[in-house]
Structures are given as C-alpha cells and as structure tokens.
Design a protein around this motif. Structure first.
Motif, PDB file in Angstrom:
ATOM      1  N   SER A 448       0.829  -1.210   0.000  1.00 49.24           N
ATOM      2  CA  SER A 448       0.000   0.000   0.000  1.00 49.24           C
ATOM      3  C   SER A 448       0.858   1.251   0.000  1.00 49.24           C
ATOM      4  O   SER A 448       2.062   1.215   0.283  1.00 49.24           O
ATOM      5  CB  SER A 448      -0.893   0.016   1.248  1.00 49.24           C
ATOM      6  OG  SER A 448      -0.088   0.137   2.421  1.00 49.24           O
ATOM      7  N   ASP A 449       0.214   2.382  -0.317  1.00 44.93           N
ATOM      8  CA  ASP A 449       0.894   3.668  -0.213  1.00 44.93           C
ATOM      9  C   ASP A 449       1.429   3.887   1.200  1.00 44.93           C
ATOM     10  O   ASP A 449       2.538   4.407   1.395  1.00 44.93           O
ATOM     11  CB  ASP A 449      -0.068   4.803  -0.564  1.00 44.93           C
ATOM     12  CG  ASP A 449      -0.239   4.986  -2.066  1.00 44.93           C
ATOM     13  OD1 ASP A 449       0.326   4.170  -2.822  1.00 44.93           O
ATOM     14  OD2 ASP A 449      -0.938   5.938  -2.469  1.00 44.93           O
ATOM     15  N   GLU A 450       0.605   3.498   2.195  1.00 47.35           N
ATOM     16  CA  GLU A 450       1.010   3.710   3.584  1.00 47.35           C
ATOM     17  C   GLU A 450       2.303   2.956   3.908  1.00 47.35           C
ATOM     18  O   GLU A 450       3.196   3.488   4.583  1.00 47.35           O
ATOM     19  CB  GLU A 450      -0.104   3.248   4.539  1.00 47.35           C
ATOM     20  CG  GLU A 450      -1.348   4.125   4.509  1.00 47.35           C
ATOM     21  CD  GLU A 450      -2.327   3.707   3.428  1.00 47.35           C
ATOM     22  OE1 GLU A 450      -3.459   4.213   3.438  1.00 47.35           O
ATOM     23  OE2 GLU A 450      -1.953   2.868   2.575  1.00 47.35           O
ATOM     24  N   GLN A 451       2.415   1.722   3.411  1.00 48.82           N
ATOM     25  CA  GLN A 451       3.617   0.927   3.690  1.00 48.82           C
ATOM     26  C   GLN A 451       4.847   1.539   3.031  1.00 48.82           C
ATOM     27  O   GLN A 451       5.912   1.633   3.638  1.00 48.82           O
ATOM     28  CB  GLN A 451       3.417  -0.508   3.193  1.00 48.82           C
ATOM     29  CG  GLN A 451       2.452  -1.327   4.020  1.00 48.82           C
ATOM     30  CD  GLN A 451       2.178  -2.670   3.361  1.00 48.82           C
ATOM     31  OE1 GLN A 451       1.645  -2.761   2.261  1.00 48.82           O
ATOM     32  NE2 GLN A 451       2.568  -3.732   4.058  1.00 48.82           N
ATOM     33  N   TRP A 453       5.230   4.654   2.031  1.00 50.20           N
ATOM     34  CA  TRP A 453       5.500   5.955   2.656  1.00 50.20           C
ATOM     35  C   TRP A 453       6.218   5.767   3.993  1.00 50.20           C
ATOM     36  O   TRP A 453       7.171   6.489   4.299  1.00 50.20           O
ATOM     37  CB  TRP A 453       4.201   6.723   2.831  1.00 50.20           C
ATOM     38  CG  TRP A 453       4.336   8.019   3.584  1.00 50.20           C
ATOM     39  CD1 TRP A 453       3.834   8.303   4.811  1.00 50.20           C
ATOM     40  CD2 TRP A 453       5.019   9.194   3.146  1.00 50.20           C
ATOM     41  NE1 TRP A 453       4.150   9.581   5.180  1.00 50.20           N
ATOM     42  CE2 TRP A 453       4.885  10.156   4.170  1.00 50.20           C
ATOM     43  CE3 TRP A 453       5.722   9.526   1.993  1.00 50.20           C
ATOM     44  CZ2 TRP A 453       5.435  11.433   4.067  1.00 50.20           C
ATOM     45  CZ3 TRP A 453       6.272  10.799   1.890  1.00 50.20           C
ATOM     46  CH2 TRP A 453       6.128  11.736   2.920  1.00 50.20           C
ATOM     47  N   ALA A 454       5.792   4.783   4.778  1.00 50.20           N
ATOM     48  CA  ALA A 454       6.442   4.516   6.061  1.00 50.20           C
ATOM     49  C   ALA A 454       7.888   4.092   5.859  1.00 50.20           C
ATOM     50  O   ALA A 454       8.785   4.500   6.620  1.00 50.20           O
ATOM     51  CB  ALA A 454       5.673   3.441   6.833  1.00 50.20           C
ATOM     52  N   ARG A 457      10.017   7.068   4.984  1.00 48.71           N
ATOM     53  CA  ARG A 457      10.356   7.839   6.185  1.00 48.71           C
ATOM     54  C   ARG A 457      11.460   7.157   6.968  1.00 48.71           C
ATOM     55  O   ARG A 457      12.357   7.808   7.520  1.00 48.71           O
ATOM     56  CB  ARG A 457       9.136   8.033   7.089  1.00 48.71           C
ATOM     57  CG  ARG A 457       9.436   8.987   8.256  1.00 48.71           C
ATOM     58  CD  ARG A 457       8.379   8.975   9.328  1.00 48.71           C
ATOM     59  NE  ARG A 457       8.685   9.988  10.342  1.00 48.71           N
ATOM     60  CZ  ARG A 457       9.598   9.820  11.313  1.00 48.71           C
ATOM     61  NH1 ARG A 457      10.286   8.687  11.410  1.00 48.71           N
ATOM     62  NH2 ARG A 457       9.817  10.795  12.188  1.00 48.71           N
ATOM     63  N   ARG A 668      -1.164  16.094   2.458  1.00 48.33           N
ATOM     64  CA  ARG A 668      -1.452  14.788   3.034  1.00 48.33           C
ATOM     65  C   ARG A 668      -2.944  14.494   3.058  1.00 48.33           C
ATOM     66  O   ARG A 668      -3.772  15.380   3.272  1.00 48.33           O
ATOM     67  CB  ARG A 668      -0.903  14.700   4.465  1.00 48.33           C
ATOM     68  CG  ARG A 668       0.556  15.135   4.604  1.00 48.33           C
ATOM     69  CD  ARG A 668       1.514  14.163   3.916  1.00 48.33           C
ATOM     70  NE  ARG A 668       2.859  14.698   3.759  1.00 48.33           N
ATOM     71  CZ  ARG A 668       3.785  14.675   4.715  1.00 48.33           C
ATOM     72  NH1 ARG A 668       3.497  14.158   5.908  1.00 48.33           N
ATOM     73  NH2 ARG A 668       4.994  15.171   4.481  1.00 48.33           N
ATOM     74  N   ASP A 671      -5.078   9.820   5.908  1.00 48.97           N
ATOM     75  CA  ASP A 671      -4.184   8.791   6.456  1.00 48.97           C
ATOM     76  C   ASP A 671      -2.773   9.306   6.682  1.00 48.97           C
ATOM     77  O   ASP A 671      -1.880   8.561   7.072  1.00 48.97           O
ATOM     78  CB  ASP A 671      -4.155   7.570   5.531  1.00 48.97           C
ATOM     79  CG  ASP A 671      -3.763   7.939   4.099  1.00 48.97           C
ATOM     80  OD1 ASP A 671      -3.454   9.134   3.852  1.00 48.97           O
ATOM     81  OD2 ASP A 671      -3.779   7.042   3.232  1.00 48.97           O
ATOM     82  N   GLY A 672      -2.544  10.614   6.431  1.00 46.81           N
ATOM     83  CA  GLY A 672      -1.221  11.192   6.624  1.00 46.81           C
ATOM     84  C   GLY A 672      -0.269  10.938   5.477  1.00 46.81           C
ATOM     85  O   GLY A 672       0.929  11.261   5.579  1.00 46.81           O
ATOM     86  N   VAL A 673      -0.752  10.376   4.385  1.00 43.93           N
ATOM     87  CA  VAL A 673       0.096  10.031   3.244  1.00 43.93           C
ATOM     88  C   VAL A 673      -0.151  11.019   2.105  1.00 43.93           C
ATOM     89  O   VAL A 673      -1.313  11.306   1.776  1.00 43.93           O
ATOM     90  CB  VAL A 673      -0.191   8.593   2.765  1.00 43.93           C
ATOM     91  CG1 VAL A 673       0.633   8.256   1.515  1.00 43.93           C
ATOM     92  CG2 VAL A 673       0.099   7.603   3.874  1.00 43.93           C
ATOM     93  N   GLY A 675      -0.828  11.479  -1.292  1.00 42.18           N
ATOM     94  CA  GLY A 675      -1.237  10.605  -2.378  1.00 42.18           C
ATOM     95  C   GLY A 675      -0.619  10.971  -3.718  1.00 42.18           C
ATOM     96  O   GLY A 675      -0.175  10.102  -4.475  1.00 42.18           O
TER      97      GLY A 675
END
Length: 846
Positions: A448-451, A453-454, A457, A668, A671-673, A675
């Motif tokens: 996912s984008d979240e993964q 993006w994490a 970081r 952002r 979800d803080g991402v 997109g």
C-alpha cells in the motif's frame, strides 16, 4: 616513534572457517545481503563500523574466531554461503544461455578507475563507479569479462575542510595486502609486466587481482623494488601529477594492461579476450600493443594488422566537451615512442598520426581511441548526438547524424544501490533487482501507499542520523570543541522534505546554482509550513581552484547558525555516504549546464529507491523524463551570457521547489500520506526501474558491441587474416583511385508528367567515373530530403543506385516529403569489413 615500513598480516583462520576467506575476498559480498548478514552475525557492532569482511576477520579477537569455529549453527550458515557463492560462480547465466556461437569467449574491459566498493578505494567518481557497476552486472549476466586498470597506492584523496571552508586533501598510503586483493604469481614469484621507458629504462608492474563475482579485475602496481624510485611512483595517485606522469600511467594501463591480460590468461587458463572495450581514451595505447602482437606473431604490416585491431575494439567516450579530452604534447609522445622499444615494429610516425588533431602540437587520446576502434559510443542518447557533432571533423563530408558514434545509456547496478528494506517490501530479491529491475510480478502487489511511505520515512530517518554523525565529525576535524556541538543533535528532521545534491565539483555541474539568490533559498529552507532540507556533498579535483571556491561558497552559507539545521555540506563523499543519500533523499537535484553532463548516474540510483529527480534535461534525464517521474528544470536556451542563464535557471529551480514540489510533498490525506507524491514514486519505480539498470546497459553492449565485434574479428583474422589483408589492399586501392572519382551530370525524372506530390515515383540518374574501382567496391546513393534557404538537406531518405557497368547509375524512389525538396548523389566505399559507410571518412558528392 614512526614505523619505517608498514605491512598487513591477515588473520589465520581455523580450518572450519577457511571458507570465510573466499567469501571475504570475493567482492560479490558488496551486493549479496546474505553474505553480509553472515559476517554481521560474527560481531554486528564491528561489522557496522568497518563494513569490510576482510578487515573484520583481521580485527576479530582470536578467541571469537575459536568460538565460531565450533558453533554448529554458524558453521552451517557459513557452508551455505560458500555453496551459494560456488553455485553463482559456476552456473550458466544469461550469457551462457544465448544461442549464438559468435559470442566472444572473453571481453577485456579497460578503465583508469574502478569503484566497486569503498573497501577498495580505487576510484574518484562517476566514471569509476560506472566501471564497477559494469563489472558487477557482467558478473550477474555471466559475461566472461576481465577488468583491467591500475592500483593506486594513495588512491584518490580524502577530503576535509579547513576552518574557513576550503577543501583540504590528504592521501593515506594503502597496503594492498589489507584489501581484498591477491598478488598474481607464477611459481610463488610475483608476475611482472614490463613496459619500455625512454633512455633505455624499463617500467615493471606487478599484478593484483580482485574478484568481482565471476569477473577477475587486474590492477597494475609499479611500487615494486624492481623499479627505480621515480618509476615506483607511476601508480601513486589517481589523476595526479603532470603530463609526463599521466602519459606513463596511460601507457602502463593500455600497453602494460594488455600484456597483463595475456599473461594472466596463460597462467590461469582463462579464455583470451577476443574483444577489447576501453572506458574512455585513457587506455587507448592498448591498440598499438595489439597491432605489435599481430605484426610480430603473424608477419603482417601495420596497415594489415590495423583492421583486425579495429574490428575487436569498442570505445566509450564520456567527454561532452573538447577541453575534457586527454591531450599530450607531441614531443612528449615522441619521447616515449621514437626509439621503437615501447611497441617494436610500429612506426612512431603512425602512432603520432593516430592522435593527430587540428593543433599539430598536441596528441589527442580520444582521436586515437576513435581511430583504433570500429565501434564507438557515447553514454546517453543526448551525449551520442553531442559526440557526433564534437568529433565530426574526423569524418568530413558526412552529416552529424552519420558520424559513426552511437550511444549506450549508462546504467547502475540495482543490488548495490537499492535499500534492502525496499527490495524486501516489494518482494524483489537481489538477483531480480540486478537482472530484470521491476519486471516480474507488479510492484504494487500487496503493498500500500502507507507501507511504502512509512519505509521512505524510515530511510529518511537513517539518513538524518548519518547526517548528524558526519556533521559533528566534520566540525571536530575543523577544530571545534565537542562542548560547542550540541546543536548537531537537531540537524535535519526525518519528517521534512529532503533534497540531495552530491557529485564531483567541476564548475559546469554548478554546485552553487542553488545559492544564486541566497534569500530565496533561505526562505525555502526555513518555511514554517513546508520546509526543505538540503544535503550537499562533493569533491573538487585538487588542481581545480574554481571548484574549490564553489565548495567554500556553499560551506560558508551552510555555516550560518540560522540555516545550518536545514542545509549541510558533508565532506569526503564516497560510496558509503552515497548509499545513505540515494536511499534517504526524497528529491535528487542535478543542475549542470545542459549538454555538458554526458550521462550522470546518481539520479538513477535515487530513482531506484523511490527518489524523484529534479534536474536540467541533460544526460540520461533528457531521454527518461516523462513528466510524471520528477521535474525538469527549464533551460535558458539561447541566452549566451552565463550569468544571466544561471539567474534564470536558478529562479526556475526555486519556483519548482516552492510552488510544485514542496506543496505536493506536504499535501497529506486523512491517512497522513501524500497521495500525489506517492503516485509519482510508484510511477518512477515501475517505469525507470528496468531502464536504469546496469544489466540493461551490459546487454546492450553485448548485443550492439561485443557480438558484432566478435563476428568482425572472426572475419578479419580467419583463413590467415584473409579479411584484414583484403581490407588493407582495398584501402591502398582507395588511396590511389578515390581522389579521381567524379560524379558528372545528375537528373531527376518524373514519368508521364505525373504531378509532384508526396508518394510520386521518380527516377534519379547520374553518370559516375569510378576511376578504376569496381561497382561492387562502392556504394552509390541517391539522397532526397527537405531543403531550406542554404540548400542543406534535412530528414534525408537514402536509396541505393544500381549501375549498368559503364558508369550510368539510377534509382527509383517515392517522394518522401511535401514542400521544398532537394536531392544529391554520393559515392561511398564498400567492403564487408566496414561497420559503417562513414568508417573510412571518404565520400564523393555530386
């Protein structure tokens, strides 16, 4: 007390650990995570500090080695790693699976520097790192290559900063025994290659071998007692010394390097190379030694040997400007070649002719490289075009596009440069990274984008920690007290948009373009809502005072307490630092003067890690930028004042950073991402991943360079050099006949008064006197294209003309373009051993 001599004693390993020696000395560990994990398991803190398995084995206490020697779990892990290496070295790979008997049994690759790893500091910058990546990719693909270069006892310089920000160089003397190298010996004695020097002297060089996966890398070293004191220093420093020192290095690299390859293959049974690839012109003298070998072994004359030499040579130029080419005074070249000892049976006058240029007092190494190679290329599509224009004087009468210099865009070795955390997240192992980039299953499968993006970081956070460590160390080296460096603990922020700029610092790369308007840069760095942080690194050549001044300018800006938490200059840029930068930066900045960057590969390494490029459209970025994988800094084309050009392009840079890049990064979702940002990151990984791989580059060299060169060599040398002798005789015939070839009247005919529209079939006729040449020995062409005010043809269409045997030639074709059209007729040489119609630089026009 100071030691009068230094030497290195390697660790004595228990028998059960003997396989660790092979793992530590084969540099495959630099791109093979499981091998690095094995050594890290021995002492994680020590390995993280030295990052060199061989040094680690020396530094480990004997008691720890004894413990590991009876640790069943560790021994099983070690046996598995050794078995994996043996399998990698022996199994058929891409090259072995090609169904083509013409593939060369071996290729020799010559370069003045090789950046394989910081554990072997034998490189200065991009050229060397490219050469190292070339060897690694060749190893992964199974290309049977031998690398050839020099071993520099002081390497390239280590960089520090003075208190006022001036670059300070120092050269730590190295002991080859401390590096992953082995001396090439015969019967226990070092193998020496000899190269004749003026005044009856001889330069001797011993050969060290590094193992780069499947590839032996041979490095010549003159620091041996067999040499006089001044000759021992020939391989002291990379790119150091005066013209006399440089020509000695280049003679050794080319002539001595060729002799080293021959000797090594004789000793080990390694296949003798059939194709020779020179990475830049530094080793170009090797062509003379190859000619000498043929002359003495087979009794040919120089002109008869030359076709065989050229057929098997591939020459890569990295130079986008004439000023960057190595040139030597003609009288200096004469001093080394006139007595005939260096390359016996090769006329010194022929040597000088190979390097001739417009200035009769200079010998041009690139010109020699082009004249001794049948295949030449630049290192990006744009650089190929620049090179064809730059070297066009060697092929008078031909359009720029016809100059026989092609292009193979550089690539980078994915397994070396991609963060292993990223490859794990995307489900790519080190093998897949090196061989097919992002091919295979879709990258986004289950990610996912979240993964992502994490993870980005996390990589940025590691960079921030490294930046703080290096900033503190640099200030300590400049004389600061630890008590006044508490502020370094807050340098950079892992949640701030991070821009990287790191490379060599010649003036054309414009290190300080970002400082053109210091207040605008300051505002970007300190913006309260959307700040930017900038990490800068790079070395200037010790003799480049202008480059050093640029470094001093940036350091003085960086030293300002108001901005130093948002912008840093890190001294002593090397491969170790580079990995943190490529992996942790969100944006990779490149600001050369357009057409002066041959390729530039640092941005490729950033892209492989999900970084977005922000660059002038130069080098590789000119062909790879698609509008969604980063940003192109507009260029002030047509502006001749360099200061005004810099001002305009800097303003465009600030606008992009402030109005497009930072807003996209900080926009952002719930979800803080960001997109929009992640969409560009995914697109970059998916589209640039395969394109920027060194494996793609090496495959192109095999298919467009090494394979056709191998076929041409077979044609040239087969049946007692029948092809080479035929081409030599043909060239002799041309010398007599070509000046008398004439094209008389030409005409264009339209049948039945057909209207002149696109597609109309026409006939072009010409009467030609071939001055004794047979029609089969020439290529007569009709060329039709658009014409402007100067009658120059553009967008030409070329059609062969057939003759009637008594001087009349004709061709039928359809008119290809509307508008103003023109035509001409020309005659070119034709021989089966010519790779290009322009190769002999002969053409007769109507």
């Amino acid at each position: 007390m100071r030691a009068v001599r230094r030497f290195t004693v390697r660790a004595s390993l228990p028998e059960s650990l003997s396989g660790l020696g092979d793992l530590a000395t084969n540099l495959r560990w630099t791109w093979h995570p499981p091998t690095r994990d094995l050594f890290a398991s021995m002492d994680a803190e020590l390995f993280n500090r030295v990052r060199d398995p061989l040094r680690m084995l020396t530094a480990l206490p004997p008691a720890r080695l004894d413990e590991l020697a009876v640790d069943d779990a560790f021994l099983a892990h070690a046996r598995e790693a050794v078995a994996d290496l043996e399998r990698y070295l022996a199994e058929p790979r891409w090259y072995q699976k090609q169904d083509d008997a013409d593939l060369p049994p071996a290729v020799a690759y010559f370069s003045m520097e090789f950046g394989v790893t910081e554990a072997l500091p034998n490189y200065s910058g991009g050229l060397g790192v490219l050469a190292g990546d070339h060897l690694k990719a060749a190893s992964d693909l199974g290309v049977p290559m031998v690398g050839v270069g020099l071993l520099y006892r002081a390497g390239y310089f280590r960089q520090a900063l003075s208190l006022d920000g001036w670059q300070v160089e120092h050269y730590p003397v190295i002991d080859p025994n401390a590096f992953p190298l082995e001396l090439v010996t015969d019967g226990g004695k070092p193998v020496l290659v000899d190269v004749a020097m003026p005044a009856g002297r001889t330069l001797h060089a011993q050969i060290w071998k590094a193992r780069v996966g499947r590839i032996p890398l041979l490095l010549l070293d003159t620091d041996t007692e067999a040499n006089d004191e001044d000759l021992r220093a020939v391989t002291d420093r990379l790119y150091g010394g005066d013209a006399d020192h440089r020509i000695r290095q280049e003679i050794l690299a080319g002539i001595g390097g060729f002799r080293a390859v021959r000797r090594y293959c004789e000793l080990t049974g390694h296949p003798q190379p059939k194709v020779f690839h020179t990475n830049e012109g530094h080793a170009g003298f090797l062509g003379l030694e190859r000619a000498r070998e043929i002359i003495q072994a087979d009794g040919l004359a120089f002109d008869e040997a030359l076709p065989a030499v050229r057929a098997g040579t591939v020459f890569t130029t990295h130079t986008p400007v004439s000023a960057g080419i190595d040139r030597f005074p003609v009288d200096l070249v004469q001093r080394y070649f006139t007595d005939g000892r260096l390359v016996p049976d090769v006329d010194p006058r022929r040597v000088l002719a190979l390097g001739a240029e417009d200035n009769p007092g200079l010998f041009n190494m690139a010109h020699m490289g082009l004249r001794l190679a049948q295949r030449a290329n630049g290192v990006s599509a744009l650089h190929g075009r620049v090179s064809r224009r730059m070297f066009s004087r060697l092929w008078p009468g031909f359009d720029f596009d016809e100059v026989p210099v092609s292009s193979v865009t550089n690539g980078v070795h994915g397994p070396t440069w991609v963060a292993r955390e990223l490859s794990a997240l995307l489900g790519r192992n080190h093998e897949e990274l090196g061989l097919d980039g992002a091919q295979g299953k879709p990258l986004r499968d289950g990610v996912s984008d979240e993964q992502l993006w994490a993870l980005r970081r996390e990589l940025r956070e590691k960079l921030v920690a490294e930046v703080r460590r290096r900033v503190r160390a640099a200030w300590m080296q400049r004389g600061a007290s630890a008590l006044e460096l508490g502020w370094t603990d807050t340098v950079f922020d892992p949640d701030v948009l991070t821009v990287g700029f790191a490379r060599r610092v010649p003036t054309y790369k414009r290190l300080t373009l970002m400082l053109r308007d210091p207040e605008r840069l300051r505002a970007l760095l300190l913006d309260e809502r959307r700040p930017i942080q900038l990490v800068v690194a790079g070395k200037s050549h010790p003799a480049d005072e202008g480059g050093k001044q640029l470094i001093q300018q940036i350091v003085r800006f960086v030293d300002d307490p108001e901005v130093r938490r948002r912008i840093v200059f890190l001294p002593d840029y090397d491969m170790s630092m580079a990995r943190y930068l490529y992996r942790g930066c969100d944006v990779w900045l490149n600001t050369p003067v357009r057409q002066l960057e041959a390729c530039g590969t640092s941005g490729m390494k950033s892209a492989l890690n999900g970084g977005l490029n922000l660059s002038i459209r130069d080098g590789w970025w000119d062909e790879c930028y698609d509008g969604s994988n980063g940003w192109a800094i507009p260029t002030a084309d047509g502006v001749t004042d360099p200061l005004r050009r810099d001002e305009l392009e800097a303003a465009a840079l600030y606008d992009l950073l402030g109005h497009q890049i930072a807003p996209l990064f900080y926009d952002r979702g719930a979800d803080g991402v960001p997109g929009g940002w992640m969409s560009m990151v995914w697109h970059t990984l998916e589209t640039l991943g395969p394109r920027v791989q060194a494996a793609r580059m090496v495959r192109e060299y095999v298919e467009s360079g090494y394979l056709p060169a191998s076929r041409m060599v077979a044609e040239a040398i087969g049946d007692g050099y029948r092809g080479a002798l035929s081409l030599a005789d043909y060239r002799t015939k041309l010398d007599v006949s070509w000046p008398r070839v004439r094209i008389f009247d030409t005409e264009l005919l339209v049948e039945d008064s057909a209207p002149m529209v696109t597609g109309t079939e026409v006939t072009i006729r010409a009467r030609i006197d071939l001055a004794g040449l047979e029609p089969s020995e020439v290529d007569v062409q009709a060329v039709v294209g658009k014409v402007g005010d100067g009658d120059e043809l553009s967008d030409p269409v070329t059609v062969p003309m057939s003759g009637d045997g008594i001087g009349a030639f004709a061709a039928r074709l359809k008119l290809p373009h509307p508008g103003s059209i023109g035509y001409t007729v020309r005659v070119l040489p034709k021989h089966r051993l010519l790779a290009s119609p322009a190769e002999l630089a002969r053409v007769v026009h109507a």
